[in-house]
Design a protein around this motif. Structure first.
Motif, PDB file in Angstrom:
ATOM      1  N   THR A   1      49.795  50.594  39.950  1.00 13.14           N
ATOM      2  CA  THR A   1      48.663  50.248  39.100  1.00 13.14           C
ATOM      3  C   THR A   1      47.564  49.693  39.989  1.00 13.14           C
ATOM      4  O   THR A   1      47.778  49.477  41.188  1.00 13.14           O
ATOM      5  CB  THR A   1      49.078  49.225  38.020  1.00 13.14           C
ATOM      6  OG1 THR A   1      48.068  49.178  37.010  1.00 13.14           O
ATOM      7  CG2 THR A   1      49.271  47.835  38.612  1.00 13.14           C
ATOM      8  N   THR A   2      46.378  49.479  39.424  1.00 13.61           N
ATOM      9  CA  THR A   2      45.280  48.898  40.191  1.00 13.61           C
ATOM     10  C   THR A   2      44.561  47.853  39.342  1.00 13.61           C
ATOM     11  O   THR A   2      44.586  47.906  38.108  1.00 13.61           O
ATOM     12  CB  THR A   2      44.232  49.956  40.625  1.00 13.61           C
ATOM     13  OG1 THR A   2      43.480  50.393  39.488  1.00 13.61           O
ATOM     14  CG2 THR A   2      44.899  51.151  41.289  1.00 13.61           C
ATOM     15  N   SER A   3      43.936  46.898  40.021  1.00 11.73           N
ATOM     16  CA  SER A   3      43.066  45.941  39.328  1.00 11.73           C
ATOM     17  C   SER A   3      41.872  45.626  40.209  1.00 11.73           C
ATOM     18  O   SER A   3      41.937  45.768  41.437  1.00 11.73           O
ATOM     19  CB  SER A   3      43.827  44.667  38.942  1.00 11.73           C
ATOM     20  OG  SER A   3      44.175  43.914  40.080  1.00 11.73           O
TER      21      SER A   3
ATOM     22  N   ARG B   1      47.565  36.332  38.106  1.00  9.45           N
ATOM     23  CA  ARG B   1      47.642  37.009  39.400  1.00  9.45           C
ATOM     24  C   ARG B   1      47.087  36.120  40.493  1.00  9.45           C
ATOM     25  O   ARG B   1      46.000  35.564  40.381  1.00  9.45           O
ATOM     26  CB  ARG B   1      46.834  38.313  39.371  1.00  9.45           C
ATOM     27  CG  ARG B   1      47.218  39.272  40.500  1.00  9.45           C
ATOM     28  CD  ARG B   1      46.149  40.295  40.754  1.00  9.45           C
ATOM     29  NE  ARG B   1      45.058  39.684  41.515  1.00  9.45           N
ATOM     30  CZ  ARG B   1      43.844  40.211  41.625  1.00  9.45           C
ATOM     31  NH1 ARG B   1      43.545  41.319  41.005  1.00  9.45           N
ATOM     32  NH2 ARG B   1      42.921  39.612  42.342  1.00  9.45           N
TER      33      ARG B   1
ATOM     34  N   SER C   1      51.539  42.780  46.354  1.00 12.39           N
ATOM     35  CA  SER C   1      50.216  43.254  46.012  1.00 12.39           C
ATOM     36  C   SER C   1      49.456  43.571  47.296  1.00 12.39           C
ATOM     37  O   SER C   1      49.665  42.938  48.321  1.00 12.39           O
ATOM     38  CB  SER C   1      49.494  42.152  45.222  1.00 12.39           C
ATOM     39  OG  SER C   1      48.215  42.559  44.845  1.00 12.39           O
TER      40      SER C   1
ATOM     41  N   HIS D   1      50.871  47.569  43.717  1.00 13.11           N
ATOM     42  CA  HIS D   1      49.654  47.151  43.027  1.00 13.11           C
ATOM     43  C   HIS D   1      48.518  47.117  44.041  1.00 13.11           C
ATOM     44  O   HIS D   1      48.588  46.416  45.045  1.00 13.11           O
ATOM     45  CB  HIS D   1      49.858  45.765  42.411  1.00 13.11           C
ATOM     46  CG  HIS D   1      48.576  45.112  41.985  1.00 13.11           C
ATOM     47  ND1 HIS D   1      48.112  43.947  42.544  1.00 13.11           N
ATOM     48  CD2 HIS D   1      47.652  45.473  41.070  1.00 13.11           C
ATOM     49  CE1 HIS D   1      46.966  43.617  41.972  1.00 13.11           C
ATOM     50  NE2 HIS D   1      46.661  44.518  41.088  1.00 13.11           N
TER      51      HIS D   1
ATOM     52  N   TRP E   1      44.443  46.333  44.624  1.00 13.87           N
ATOM     53  CA  TRP E   1      43.337  45.635  43.970  1.00 13.87           C
ATOM     54  C   TRP E   1      42.176  45.504  44.938  1.00 13.87           C
ATOM     55  O   TRP E   1      42.325  45.655  46.153  1.00 13.87           O
ATOM     56  CB  TRP E   1      43.777  44.253  43.488  1.00 13.87           C
ATOM     57  CG  TRP E   1      44.043  43.257  44.577  1.00 13.87           C
ATOM     58  CD1 TRP E   1      45.196  43.124  45.303  1.00 13.87           C
ATOM     59  CD2 TRP E   1      43.137  42.279  45.078  1.00 13.87           C
ATOM     60  NE1 TRP E   1      45.055  42.112  46.221  1.00 13.87           N
ATOM     61  CE2 TRP E   1      43.812  41.572  46.106  1.00 13.87           C
ATOM     62  CE3 TRP E   1      41.830  41.927  44.746  1.00 13.87           C
ATOM     63  CZ2 TRP E   1      43.209  40.533  46.819  1.00 13.87           C
ATOM     64  CZ3 TRP E   1      41.238  40.886  45.464  1.00 13.87           C
ATOM     65  CH2 TRP E   1      41.923  40.203  46.477  1.00 13.87           C
TER      66      TRP E   1
ATOM     67  N   TYR F   1      48.315  48.026  33.875  1.00 16.54           N
ATOM     68  CA  TYR F   1      48.604  46.718  34.456  1.00 16.54           C
ATOM     69  C   TYR F   1      49.629  45.964  33.616  1.00 16.54           C
ATOM     70  O   TYR F   1      50.565  45.357  34.153  1.00 16.54           O
ATOM     71  CB  TYR F   1      47.303  45.931  34.556  1.00 16.54           C
ATOM     72  CG  TYR F   1      47.391  44.632  35.320  1.00 16.54           C
ATOM     73  CD1 TYR F   1      47.149  44.604  36.684  1.00 16.54           C
ATOM     74  CD2 TYR F   1      47.677  43.437  34.667  1.00 16.54           C
ATOM     75  CE1 TYR F   1      47.206  43.412  37.383  1.00 16.54           C
ATOM     76  CE2 TYR F   1      47.728  42.242  35.363  1.00 16.54           C
ATOM     77  CZ  TYR F   1      47.491  42.243  36.727  1.00 16.54           C
ATOM     78  OH  TYR F   1      47.553  41.047  37.418  1.00 16.54           O
TER      79      TYR F   1
ATOM     80  N   PHE G   1      53.017  47.351  34.252  1.00 20.89           N
ATOM     81  CA  PHE G   1      53.455  46.999  35.596  1.00 20.89           C
ATOM     82  C   PHE G   1      53.984  45.576  35.644  1.00 20.89           C
ATOM     83  O   PHE G   1      55.032  45.289  36.227  1.00 20.89           O
ATOM     84  CB  PHE G   1      52.289  47.160  36.562  1.00 20.89           C
ATOM     85  CG  PHE G   1      52.645  47.019  38.019  1.00 20.89           C
ATOM     86  CD1 PHE G   1      53.105  48.118  38.735  1.00 20.89           C
ATOM     87  CD2 PHE G   1      52.493  45.812  38.680  1.00 20.89           C
ATOM     88  CE1 PHE G   1      53.415  48.007  40.080  1.00 20.89           C
ATOM     89  CE2 PHE G   1      52.810  45.685  40.021  1.00 20.89           C
ATOM     90  CZ  PHE G   1      53.265  46.789  40.718  1.00 20.89           C
TER      91      PHE G   1
END
Length: 261
Positions: free
Chosen positions: A26-28, A141, A160, A219, A221, A253, A256
């Motif tokens: 996933t990405t943020s 996070r 991450s 992950h 980001w 997200y 995840f």
């Protein structure tokens, strides 16, 4: 920046390395600035799930408007990132809670729905103010420790990796190093970086058990403003192309964070 040829070679090496693995990803993206609009379009083009952590009154004056926020919320999850981009590690628990709650209330009022996830500004926190805000969210996070805090479980989980394009470390190179078995010399080198405070860009590479695991949870980001400033949209597409080419398993997200590893 890496050349196109270097990117292609690195991507090919990654594909070979990851061919027998299942990669859940996933990405943020932090701050909620207007550069998130083309970012979300790019994510939709490549079917990359995105979480945007929004700071409604960012001091640089480039925060998305309420209308823009509602627009991107059609293509991405939305989380909270304080009201005014204030690091809370040196705040009192009361001030930290007030700043964090104000940001959440603003975003929830704009979208008309709950905002259950939060990202700490600078990834920094103290135990006291983490406890003060934990009950407000399903997850917190922290980039400082490269992990997430799930209050209901009381545990820090999942590594991450920050996507950076400012010349310090190219993200494709970071991905490659993350999935390689480190030599003893390499472990010492990365450990020395951690010792002098360079954790934020190299810490994933010192987790060798991830390299050997048949299932990998990744992950990614970053900050869309940095991508814009460095004109690194093509580089970001290279990363998205790798994730698609390895038949990675995209997760929102929320999925995840909830996944059991």
């Amino acid at each position: 920046m890496m050349s196109i040829e270097d990117r292609q070679r690195m991507a090919a090496s990654l594909l070979e390395r990851l061919a027998q693995r299942k990669v859940f990803f996933t990405t943020s993206w932090d701050d909620g600035l207007r550069t998130d609009l083309p970012l979300v379009e790019l994510g939709q083009k490549h079917r990359i799930p995105m979480m945007l952590f929004v700071c409604p009154r960012h001091p640089n004056g480039k925060a998305m408007t309420s209308g823009e926020l509602r627009q991107v919320a059609n293509g991405a999850e939305i989380g909270s990132h304080t009201l005014t981009h204030t690091p809370i590690d040196h705040c009192s628990p009361a001030v930290a809670r007030e700043e964090v709650l104000a940001g959440r209330v603003f975003v929830e009022g704009t979208l008309g729905r709950p905002v259950p996830h939060f990202a700490l500004v600078g990834g920094r926190y103290s135990s006291a103010n983490l406890n003060a805000i934990a009950a407000l969210f399903d997850s917190v996070r922290s980039t400082h420790a490269f992990n997430f805090f799930r209050p209901a479980h009381g545990a820090l989980i999942k590594p991450s990796l920050q996507v950076r394009f400012d010349g310090r470390t190219h993200p494709l190179k970071m991905l490659w190093e993350a999935f390689m078995q480190l030599s003893f010399a390499g472990l010492l080198r990365v450990a020395s970086r951690v010792a002098v405070g360079q954790r934020q860009h190299d810490m994933l590479a010192i987790i060798p058990e991830i390299c050997a695991a048949p299932e990998i949870y990744l992950h990614l980001w970053g900050h869309s403003e940095e991508i814009e400033e460095c004109d690194a949209w093509r580089d970001l597409e290279s990363i998205f192309s790798v994730l698609n080419a390895i038949n990675g398993v995209p997760m929102t997200y929320s999925e995840f964070i909830a996944a059991k590893q």
